[in-house]
Design a protein around this motif. Structure first.
Motif, PDB file in Angstrom:
ATOM      1  N   ARG A  57       0.833  -1.207   0.000  1.00 24.24           N
ATOM      2  CA  ARG A  57       0.000   0.000   0.000  1.00 24.24           C
ATOM      3  C   ARG A  57       0.870   1.261   0.000  1.00 24.24           C
ATOM      4  O   ARG A  57       0.597   2.214  -0.741  1.00 24.24           O
ATOM      5  N   THR A  58       1.892   1.266   0.817  1.00 20.94           N
ATOM      6  CA  THR A  58       2.768   2.432   0.899  1.00 20.94           C
ATOM      7  C   THR A  58       3.515   2.653  -0.413  1.00 20.94           C
ATOM      8  O   THR A  58       3.612   3.788  -0.901  1.00 20.94           O
ATOM      9  N   LEU A  59       4.034   1.582  -0.991  1.00 25.30           N
ATOM     10  CA  LEU A  59       4.722   1.705  -2.276  1.00 25.30           C
ATOM     11  C   LEU A  59       3.769   2.170  -3.371  1.00 25.30           C
ATOM     12  O   LEU A  59       4.144   2.973  -4.235  1.00 25.30           O
ATOM     13  N   ALA A  60       2.526   1.677  -3.336  1.00 31.34           N
ATOM     14  CA  ALA A  60       1.531   2.098  -4.329  1.00 31.34           C
ATOM     15  C   ALA A  60       1.250   3.589  -4.215  1.00 31.34           C
ATOM     16  O   ALA A  60       1.136   4.293  -5.229  1.00 31.34           O
ATOM     17  N   ALA A  61       1.147   4.101  -2.989  1.00 33.10           N
ATOM     18  CA  ALA A  61       0.910   5.532  -2.802  1.00 33.10           C
ATOM     19  C   ALA A  61       2.082   6.359  -3.321  1.00 33.10           C
ATOM     20  O   ALA A  61       1.898   7.392  -3.978  1.00 33.10           O
ATOM     21  N   VAL A  62       3.308   5.915  -3.041  1.00 31.39           N
ATOM     22  CA  VAL A  62       4.500   6.632  -3.505  1.00 31.39           C
ATOM     23  C   VAL A  62       4.565   6.645  -5.035  1.00 31.39           C
ATOM     24  O   VAL A  62       4.778   7.694  -5.657  1.00 31.39           O
ATOM     25  N   LEU A  63       4.380   5.475  -5.644  1.00 33.81           N
ATOM     26  CA  LEU A  63       4.455   5.382  -7.100  1.00 33.81           C
ATOM     27  C   LEU A  63       3.329   6.163  -7.772  1.00 33.81           C
ATOM     28  O   LEU A  63       3.541   6.826  -8.799  1.00 33.81           O
ATOM     29  N   THR A  64       2.135   6.100  -7.194  1.00 28.15           N
ATOM     30  CA  THR A  64       0.999   6.825  -7.755  1.00 28.15           C
ATOM     31  C   THR A  64       1.220   8.331  -7.684  1.00 28.15           C
ATOM     32  O   THR A  64       1.011   9.053  -8.664  1.00 28.15           O
ATOM     33  N   GLY A  65       1.633   8.810  -6.523  1.00 28.27           N
ATOM     34  CA  GLY A  65       1.861  10.243  -6.376  1.00 28.27           C
ATOM     35  C   GLY A  65       2.949  10.758  -7.296  1.00 28.27           C
ATOM     36  O   GLY A  65       2.785  11.799  -7.955  1.00 28.27           O
ATOM     37  N   ALA A  66       4.071  10.048  -7.366  1.00 25.84           N
ATOM     38  CA  ALA A  66       5.159  10.473  -8.241  1.00 25.84           C
ATOM     39  C   ALA A  66       4.724  10.445  -9.704  1.00 25.84           C
ATOM     40  O   ALA A  66       4.993  11.384 -10.465  1.00 25.84           O
ATOM     41  N   GLY A  67       4.035   9.374 -10.100  1.00 24.80           N
ATOM     42  CA  GLY A  67       3.608   9.249 -11.489  1.00 24.80           C
ATOM     43  C   GLY A  67       2.614  10.317 -11.906  1.00 24.80           C
ATOM     44  O   GLY A  67       2.747  10.935 -12.973  1.00 24.80           O
ATOM     45  N   LEU A  68       1.601  10.561 -11.064  1.00 23.74           N
ATOM     46  CA  LEU A  68       0.591  11.573 -11.405  1.00 23.74           C
ATOM     47  C   LEU A  68       1.185  12.972 -11.450  1.00 23.74           C
ATOM     48  O   LEU A  68       0.807  13.783 -12.303  1.00 23.74           O
ATOM     49  N   ALA A  69       2.107  13.263 -10.533  1.00 22.20           N
ATOM     50  CA  ALA A  69       2.733  14.583 -10.540  1.00 22.20           C
ATOM     51  C   ALA A  69       3.535  14.800 -11.825  1.00 22.20           C
ATOM     52  O   ALA A  69       3.469  15.877 -12.441  1.00 22.20           O
ATOM     53  N   LEU A 184      -3.026  -4.844  -2.283  1.00 16.06           N
ATOM     54  CA  LEU A 184      -2.334  -5.929  -1.601  1.00 16.06           C
ATOM     55  C   LEU A 184      -1.194  -6.415  -2.487  1.00 16.06           C
ATOM     56  O   LEU A 184      -1.107  -6.051  -3.671  1.00 16.06           O
ATOM     57  N   ARG A 185      -0.343  -7.226  -1.925  1.00 18.21           N
ATOM     58  CA  ARG A 185       0.713  -7.842  -2.725  1.00 18.21           C
ATOM     59  C   ARG A 185       0.090  -8.660  -3.844  1.00 18.21           C
ATOM     60  O   ARG A 185      -0.820  -9.455  -3.621  1.00 18.21           O
ATOM     61  N   GLY A 186       0.542  -8.429  -5.071  1.00 18.48           N
ATOM     62  CA  GLY A 186      -0.033  -9.095  -6.237  1.00 18.48           C
ATOM     63  C   GLY A 186      -1.038  -8.240  -6.979  1.00 18.48           C
ATOM     64  O   GLY A 186      -1.451  -8.592  -8.091  1.00 18.48           O
ATOM     65  N   ARG A 187      -1.414  -7.067  -6.412  1.00 21.52           N
ATOM     66  CA  ARG A 187      -2.399  -6.199  -7.061  1.00 21.52           C
ATOM     67  C   ARG A 187      -1.888  -4.786  -7.334  1.00 21.52           C
ATOM     68  O   ARG A 187      -2.656  -3.921  -7.736  1.00 21.52           O
ATOM     69  N   TYR A 188      -0.617  -4.546  -7.102  1.00 22.30           N
ATOM     70  CA  TYR A 188      -0.107  -3.202  -7.332  1.00 22.30           C
ATOM     71  C   TYR A 188       1.148  -3.189  -8.205  1.00 22.30           C
ATOM     72  O   TYR A 188       1.592  -2.117  -8.633  1.00 22.30           O
ATOM     73  N   GLU A 189       1.714  -4.357  -8.498  1.00 20.47           N
ATOM     74  CA  GLU A 189       3.043  -4.418  -9.108  1.00 20.47           C
ATOM     75  C   GLU A 189       3.133  -3.703 -10.454  1.00 20.47           C
ATOM     76  O   GLU A 189       4.207  -3.230 -10.827  1.00 20.47           O
ATOM     77  N   LEU A 190       2.018  -3.607 -11.183  1.00 18.74           N
ATOM     78  CA  LEU A 190       2.064  -2.896 -12.464  1.00 18.74           C
ATOM     79  C   LEU A 190       2.410  -1.420 -12.295  1.00 18.74           C
ATOM     80  O   LEU A 190       2.861  -0.769 -13.237  1.00 18.74           O
ATOM     81  N   LEU A 191       2.199  -0.891 -11.082  1.00 20.18           N
ATOM     82  CA  LEU A 191       2.539   0.511 -10.857  1.00 20.18           C
ATOM     83  C   LEU A 191       4.034   0.776 -10.986  1.00 20.18           C
ATOM     84  O   LEU A 191       4.456   1.923 -11.151  1.00 20.18           O
ATOM     85  N   TRP A 192       4.853  -0.284 -10.901  1.00 23.32           N
ATOM     86  CA  TRP A 192       6.286  -0.093 -11.097  1.00 23.32           C
ATOM     87  C   TRP A 192       6.592   0.349 -12.520  1.00 23.32           C
ATOM     88  O   TRP A 192       7.681   0.895 -12.784  1.00 23.32           O
ATOM     89  N   VAL A 193       5.654   0.133 -13.436  1.00 27.82           N
ATOM     90  CA  VAL A 193       5.829   0.671 -14.790  1.00 27.82           C
ATOM     91  C   VAL A 193       5.927   2.194 -14.732  1.00 27.82           C
ATOM     92  O   VAL A 193       6.624   2.825 -15.535  1.00 27.82           O
ATOM     93  N   SER A 194       5.213   2.796 -13.767  1.00 28.13           N
ATOM     94  CA  SER A 194       5.293   4.248 -13.595  1.00 28.13           C
ATOM     95  C   SER A 194       6.719   4.682 -13.290  1.00 28.13           C
ATOM     96  O   SER A 194       7.162   5.752 -13.740  1.00 28.13           O
ATOM     97  N   ALA A 195       7.432   3.871 -12.513  1.00 25.67           N
ATOM     98  CA  ALA A 195       8.830   4.201 -12.222  1.00 25.67           C
ATOM     99  C   ALA A 195       9.660   4.199 -13.499  1.00 25.67           C
ATOM    100  O   ALA A 195      10.531   5.063 -13.698  1.00 25.67           O
ATOM    101  N   ALA A 196       9.393   3.236 -14.387  1.00 19.89           N
ATOM    102  CA  ALA A 196      10.101   3.198 -15.669  1.00 19.89           C
ATOM    103  C   ALA A 196       9.746   4.424 -16.517  1.00 19.89           C
ATOM    104  O   ALA A 196      10.612   4.999 -17.198  1.00 19.89           O
ATOM    105  N   VAL A 197       8.475   4.828 -16.464  1.00 19.33           N
ATOM    106  CA  VAL A 197       8.047   6.016 -17.205  1.00 19.33           C
ATOM    107  C   VAL A 197       8.746   7.267 -16.659  1.00 19.33           C
ATOM    108  O   VAL A 197       9.122   8.174 -17.419  1.00 19.33           O
ATOM    109  N   LEU A 198       8.927   7.322 -15.339  1.00 23.17           N
ATOM    110  CA  LEU A 198       9.652   8.449 -14.744  1.00 23.17           C
ATOM    111  C   LEU A 198      11.086   8.505 -15.268  1.00 23.17           C
ATOM    112  O   LEU A 198      11.620   9.589 -15.534  1.00 23.17           O
ATOM    113  N   ALA A 199      11.703   7.342 -15.413  1.00 20.48           N
ATOM    114  CA  ALA A 199      13.067   7.296 -15.949  1.00 20.48           C
ATOM    115  C   ALA A 199      13.097   7.809 -17.388  1.00 20.48           C
ATOM    116  O   ALA A 199      14.028   8.536 -17.780  1.00 20.48           O
TER     117      ALA A 199
END
Length: 325
Positions: A57-69, A184-199
């Motif tokens: 949940r915490t990682l999802a919030a971080v990735l979501t906030g960074a990606g949307l900004a 939950l674990r297994g339902r947020y991992e696609l958000l890591w694509v946002s990290a790649a988009v940030l790169a």
């Protein structure tokens, strides 16, 4: 003087990083289930709770906030207008349309398929918005956000109308209501694509800075404007679709954060992107924590909290006099 400014910038960066780390830690230990720091290493049940729920949940919030900004920053650069962002310019509503189409045509589709279709509809919706926005008079900058609100409202109304006629209204509301309680674990991992988009955004930072100068100037400086417009559209569409599919619509992050940070840092994308990403992550994480605590043990969705915080911040940006900036 330059040395003093660099020292102040490093100090501010360190403070911001420590604040984000503190919010991250608070998010891990705040919730209905009691989690004490000492139990994480000694109690298997506590460790499982943290690994399966709190940390995702915490990682999802971080990735979501960074990606949307970052998506909001890129959209403002493409539109050359400070008052637009994905949820107020039809991108989020277009992504919701993609989810609705998948629900109607491929009801058993995976989250990855939903994300792909939502990305395509978000891309189409954002492209149409920018095509029309660039035709509006540049001397009337407030016409662009007003058009965005109307455009997003029309797309959202169409989604609601179709969902109501197909008895999928509650389904769409669940998908589009921004909150992290179901992460939950297994339902947020696609958000890591946002990290790649940030790169990717970081890699094109200098070209985005040129784009902010306008089409004629950037082309005169040798920029492939059409290609950069396509890359920017992909960044906005992918991040917005991922957010809508995984956690729902979260308003104002892409509008408020780039405006506030650019007032302090300036408009150089190379310097701006890390600050915008970190500030967006901190804002969403803080609002998620507030939503968990305001009506404890019940939760207020982060989208509702950000609706209040973001609206107040946006009004402050509008009413603040330039001499105070």
């Amino acid at each position: 003087m330059i040395a003093v400014e660099r020292a102040a910038s490093r100090s501010a960066g360190t403070t911001a990083l420590l604040a984000l780390v503190a919010l991250f830690a608070v998010s891990i230990f705040v919730g209905v289930g009691d989690v004490a720091p000492r139990d994480v290493l000694t109690n298997p049940d506590t460790l499982y709770l943290v690994a399966a729920s709190r940390l995702p949940r915490t990682l999802a919030a971080v990735l979501t906030g960074a990606g949307l900004a970052i998506a909001g920053l890129v959209m403002q650069t493409l539109a050359r207008n400070r008052f637009v962002e994905p949820t107020t310019a039809g991108t989020g509503q277009s992504a919701a349309l993609g989810i609705l189409l998948v629900a109607l045509l491929l009801p058993s589709a995976s989250i990855a398929t939903k994300t792909l279709v939502a990305s395509l509809t978000a891309l189409a919706g954002t492209s149409l918005f920018l095509a029309i926005a660039h035709r509006l008079p540049p001397t009337q900058p407030f016409l662009v956000p007003l058009f965005g609100l109307v455009y997003g409202g029309v797309v959202g109304a169409a989604v609601t109308f179709v969902a109501w006629h197909t008895d999928l209204l509650q389904f769409i509301e669940i998908w589009t209501n921004g909150e992290f309680s179901g992460v939950l674990r297994g339902r947020y991992e696609l958000l890591w694509v946002s990290a790649a988009v940030l790169a990717v955004t970081w890699a094109f930072a200098d070209r985005l800075t040129l784009m902010s100068l306008g089409r004629d100037v950037s082309v005169g400086l040798g920029l492939d404007y059409a290609r950069m417009m396509q890359i920017g559209l992909l960044i906005i569409s992918i991040v917005t679709a991922l957010t809508v599919v995984i956690v729902g619509m979260i308003p104002f992050v892409g509008l408020v954060v780039p405006n506030m940070v650019s007032r302090l840092i300036g408009d150089n994308m190379r310097s701006l992107i890390p600050w915008v990403a970190g500030s967006g992550a901190a804002l969403v994480l803080a609002c998620d924590i507030i939503g968990r605590l305001l009506h404890f043990p019940y939760e207020i969705p982060v989208g509702t909290v950000l609706g209040v915080v973001g609206a107040a911040s946006f009004l402050w940006l509008l009413l603040r006099r330039p001499s105070d900036a």
